[in-house]
Design an enzyme around this catalytic site. Sequence first.
Site, mmCIF file in Angstrom:
data_model
loop_
_atom_site.group_PDB
_atom_site.id
_atom_site.type_symbol
_atom_site.label_atom_id
_atom_site.label_comp_id
_atom_site.label_asym_id
_atom_site.label_seq_id
_atom_site.Cartn_x
_atom_site.Cartn_y
_atom_site.Cartn_z
ATOM 1 N N TYR A 56 0.681 -1.413 0.029
ATOM 2 C CA TYR A 56 0.282 0.044 0.455
ATOM 3 C C TYR A 56 0.838 0.885 -0.170
ATOM 4 O O TYR A 56 1.414 1.362 1.235
ATOM 5 C CB TYR A 56 -0.945 -0.182 0.968
ATOM 6 C CG TYR A 56 -2.111 -0.880 1.406
ATOM 7 C CD1 TYR A 56 -2.196 -1.522 0.227
ATOM 8 C CD2 TYR A 56 -2.338 -1.710 2.259
ATOM 9 C CE1 TYR A 56 -2.987 -3.084 -0.029
ATOM 10 C CE2 TYR A 56 -3.558 -3.037 2.220
ATOM 11 C CZ TYR A 56 -3.586 -3.072 1.146
ATOM 12 O OH TYR A 56 -4.319 -4.080 1.589
ATOM 13 N N HIS A 139 0.796 -12.760 1.344
ATOM 14 C CA HIS A 139 0.163 -11.314 0.100
ATOM 15 C C HIS A 139 -0.240 -11.180 -0.738
ATOM 16 O O HIS A 139 1.002 -11.673 -1.365
ATOM 17 C CB HIS A 139 0.197 -9.980 0.554
ATOM 18 C CG HIS A 139 -0.934 -8.489 -0.302
ATOM 19 N ND1 HIS A 139 -0.141 -7.698 0.302
ATOM 20 C CD2 HIS A 139 -1.929 -9.132 -0.390
ATOM 21 C CE1 HIS A 139 -1.818 -6.658 -0.497
ATOM 22 N NE2 HIS A 139 -2.268 -7.613 -0.020
#
Length: 313
Positions: A56, A139
């Site tokens: 992010y 992830h």
Amino acid sequence: MKWRVVGGTDVLVSEVGLGAAPLGNLGAPVDDETAGAVVDAAWRAGIRYFDTAPHYGVGLSESRLGDALRGRPRTEFTVSTKVGRLLVDDPDAPTSGEGFVDTPARRRVRDYSADGVRRSLEASLDRLGLDRIDIVLIHDPDEHWAEAVGAAYPALAELRAQGVIGAIGVGMNQSAMPARFVAETDLDCVMLAGRYTLLDRTGADLLDLCARRGVSVLGAGVYNSGLLANPRPGATYDYAPADGDLLARALRLRDVCEAYDVPLRAAALRFVAAHPAVAGIVVGARDAAQITDTVALAAERIPDELWEELAAL
């Protein structure tokens, strides 16, 4: 705000968590002051679970979240971050990409090795300014199953056994591979984004499997990136413009909800939260007002008759 246990661990999450992807400039820039105000508003609302990732904003989300949490009692909040992408400083790296804008000059390098997991966690701890991370998720290993299950998972399991981290899981936008992880490993949780919503129930079998195995689900992407928040021409579904069929379905859902004086957003949130496997829902926000709105929606009363009509659709 209620707290719930993650799997068979001692880790707790608030039933509503803050997704910190917007703090990494997802889709549009957010300044440092606004990012801090988002976390402050979440704290005032009783939110104590915060989710972030190196991906992010190539570390920007982690840094801003860490700054905003600094000084708060460490025993009073839970943080999750993710592994699978190492960040490498590179002055030639683009400052926008993969949905994020105005980011630091860094490259993402996929790495699901045991060494990569340890290096990723060390860097995340540094950016967050924390002494430990409560939940660590593998992830997006979509194209990296063998390394993720054969290297990343054992490394995280060892760190969990040592008490370095509290809980481990996988975070993905699909349900098939998380189901393999649940069946073949000893995960504590799964973060599933967008595959169990009012518009997409392809993840239902995964949630049922998690309920049977005692694996907690952290529900993300409850609005399918925007279409269920505000269905209109140009609204996005999984971060791409929604086609006409999807828009028509979302508008019909909205009309049914409005007949019961219930916002579609509230039904979207509560639908995901209602599954017995779900420990908490994770919702992003780019300003303090969105936090207030989310917490109010999560407490909205939904008549049984509305659920029946939505199910019939």
